[in-house]
Design a protein around this motif. Structure first.
Motif, mmCIF file in Angstrom:
data_model
loop_
_atom_site.group_PDB
_atom_site.id
_atom_site.type_symbol
_atom_site.label_atom_id
_atom_site.label_comp_id
_atom_site.label_asym_id
_atom_site.label_seq_id
_atom_site.Cartn_x
_atom_site.Cartn_y
_atom_site.Cartn_z
ATOM 1 N N VAL A 43 13.164 3.386 -0.465
ATOM 2 C CA VAL A 43 14.076 4.257 0.280
ATOM 3 C C VAL A 43 13.966 5.693 -0.215
ATOM 4 O O VAL A 43 13.977 6.640 0.574
ATOM 5 C CB VAL A 43 15.528 3.736 0.188
ATOM 6 C CG1 VAL A 43 16.519 4.770 0.673
ATOM 7 C CG2 VAL A 43 15.673 2.462 0.992
ATOM 8 N N LEU A 44 13.843 5.858 -1.516
ATOM 9 C CA LEU A 44 13.781 7.213 -2.068
ATOM 10 C C LEU A 44 12.424 7.873 -1.872
ATOM 11 O O LEU A 44 12.359 9.087 -1.662
ATOM 12 C CB LEU A 44 14.135 7.187 -3.559
ATOM 13 C CG LEU A 44 15.560 6.734 -3.883
ATOM 14 C CD1 LEU A 44 15.781 6.721 -5.380
ATOM 15 C CD2 LEU A 44 16.575 7.637 -3.206
ATOM 16 N N GLY A 45 11.342 7.126 -1.936
ATOM 17 C CA GLY A 45 10.026 7.750 -1.828
ATOM 18 C C GLY A 45 9.008 6.922 -1.087
ATOM 19 O O GLY A 45 7.820 7.174 -1.179
ATOM 20 N N GLY A 46 9.476 5.923 -0.365
ATOM 21 C CA GLY A 46 8.564 5.003 0.306
ATOM 22 C C GLY A 46 7.773 5.621 1.435
ATOM 23 O O GLY A 46 6.697 5.156 1.778
ATOM 24 N N TRP A 47 8.305 6.687 2.059
ATOM 25 C CA TRP A 47 7.567 7.314 3.162
ATOM 26 C C TRP A 47 6.259 7.912 2.657
ATOM 27 O O TRP A 47 5.282 7.954 3.381
ATOM 28 C CB TRP A 47 8.423 8.387 3.827
ATOM 29 C CG TRP A 47 9.570 7.804 4.557
ATOM 30 C CD1 TRP A 47 10.878 7.813 4.166
ATOM 31 C CD2 TRP A 47 9.530 7.082 5.786
ATOM 32 N NE1 TRP A 47 11.644 7.155 5.083
ATOM 33 C CE2 TRP A 47 10.848 6.700 6.088
ATOM 34 C CE3 TRP A 47 8.518 6.724 6.661
ATOM 35 C CZ2 TRP A 47 11.159 5.972 7.233
ATOM 36 C CZ3 TRP A 47 8.846 6.009 7.796
ATOM 37 C CH2 TRP A 47 10.144 5.641 8.071
ATOM 38 N N CYS A 48 6.267 8.355 1.397
ATOM 39 C CA CYS A 48 5.030 8.929 0.838
ATOM 40 C C CYS A 48 3.970 7.846 0.637
ATOM 41 O O CYS A 48 2.785 8.139 0.646
ATOM 42 C CB CYS A 48 5.318 9.610 -0.490
ATOM 43 S SG CYS A 48 6.461 10.984 -0.350
ATOM 44 N N LEU A 49 4.401 6.629 0.436
ATOM 45 C CA LEU A 49 3.478 5.518 0.194
ATOM 46 C C LEU A 49 3.345 4.624 1.420
ATOM 47 O O LEU A 49 3.029 3.447 1.311
ATOM 48 C CB LEU A 49 3.947 4.703 -1.008
ATOM 49 C CG LEU A 49 4.014 5.467 -2.325
ATOM 50 C CD1 LEU A 49 4.690 4.637 -3.385
ATOM 51 C CD2 LEU A 49 2.622 5.865 -2.768
ATOM 52 N N LEU A 50 3.618 5.173 2.597
ATOM 53 C CA LEU A 50 3.482 4.477 3.871
ATOM 54 C C LEU A 50 4.379 3.244 3.972
ATOM 55 O O LEU A 50 4.078 2.305 4.691
ATOM 56 C CB LEU A 50 2.025 4.092 4.126
ATOM 57 C CG LEU A 50 1.025 5.236 4.116
ATOM 58 C CD1 LEU A 50 -0.381 4.693 4.213
ATOM 59 C CD2 LEU A 50 1.306 6.208 5.229
#
Length: 172
Positions: A43-50
């Protein structure tokens, strides 16, 4: 009291012994903890890791809940929290992917070209012969003029009108 006489012992109080109840909780499932940690990280940084941590959080959360059915391990709340956090990223990603795929599919379909429009410029009937002049225009505004001559037999000749036909636009 005499010095050689034994002293009376002080009265001892009776303290009842309470039974000691020890409850042993089952150990917390490692999969549940992993699901929660990956869910928070996703949730905090998952968008960066797809969204990969969130996908793993969902997978580990379901495996943790499956493993808790027999009661040998605990951590049901941790597994559910990891599932919720994982699905917070995974569900919108699935919806957006489906919308993008549907949009690409619709955009790739070639649209049919509209039918060409035909405009009759004149229709003249004389001596059993009808002459029709018309123009065909396609989508790219290219025009071509055509003439058709039709010869009528004598039985139909009496029904033909001899005045010019009024031009009009026709389309399919």
């Amino acid at each position: 009291m005499h010095p050689n006489q034994p002293r009376p012992l002080p009265q001892q109080m009776y303290v009842p012994v309470m039974p000691l109840v020890v409850t042993v909780r089952p150990p917390t499932s490692g999969l549940a903890v992993t699901s929660l940690v990956l869910g928070i990280f996703g949730v905090l940084g998952g968008w960066c890791l797809l969204g990969i941590p969130c996908i793993l959080a969902v997978i580990f959360g379901h495996f943790a809940l499956y493993g808790m059915r027999d009661g040998r391990v605990g951590g049901r709340g941790l597994a559910i929290a990891g599932l919720v956090l994982g699905y917070l990223v995974v569900a919108p990603a699935i919806v957006l992917t489906m919308m993008g795929g549907l949009g690409a599919l619709i955009g790739s379909v070639e649209r049919a070209e509209p039918a060409p429009a035909a405009a009759v410029s004149s229709c003249l009937v004389s001596d059993g012969t009808a002459t029709v002049a018309y123009t065909v225009t396609n989508k790219s505004s290219d025009s071509a003029g055509y003439r058709i001559k039709v010869t009528c037999s004598s039985s139909y000749h009496s029904g033909l009108r001899t005045n010019p036909y009024r031009p009009r636009t026709m389309s399919r």
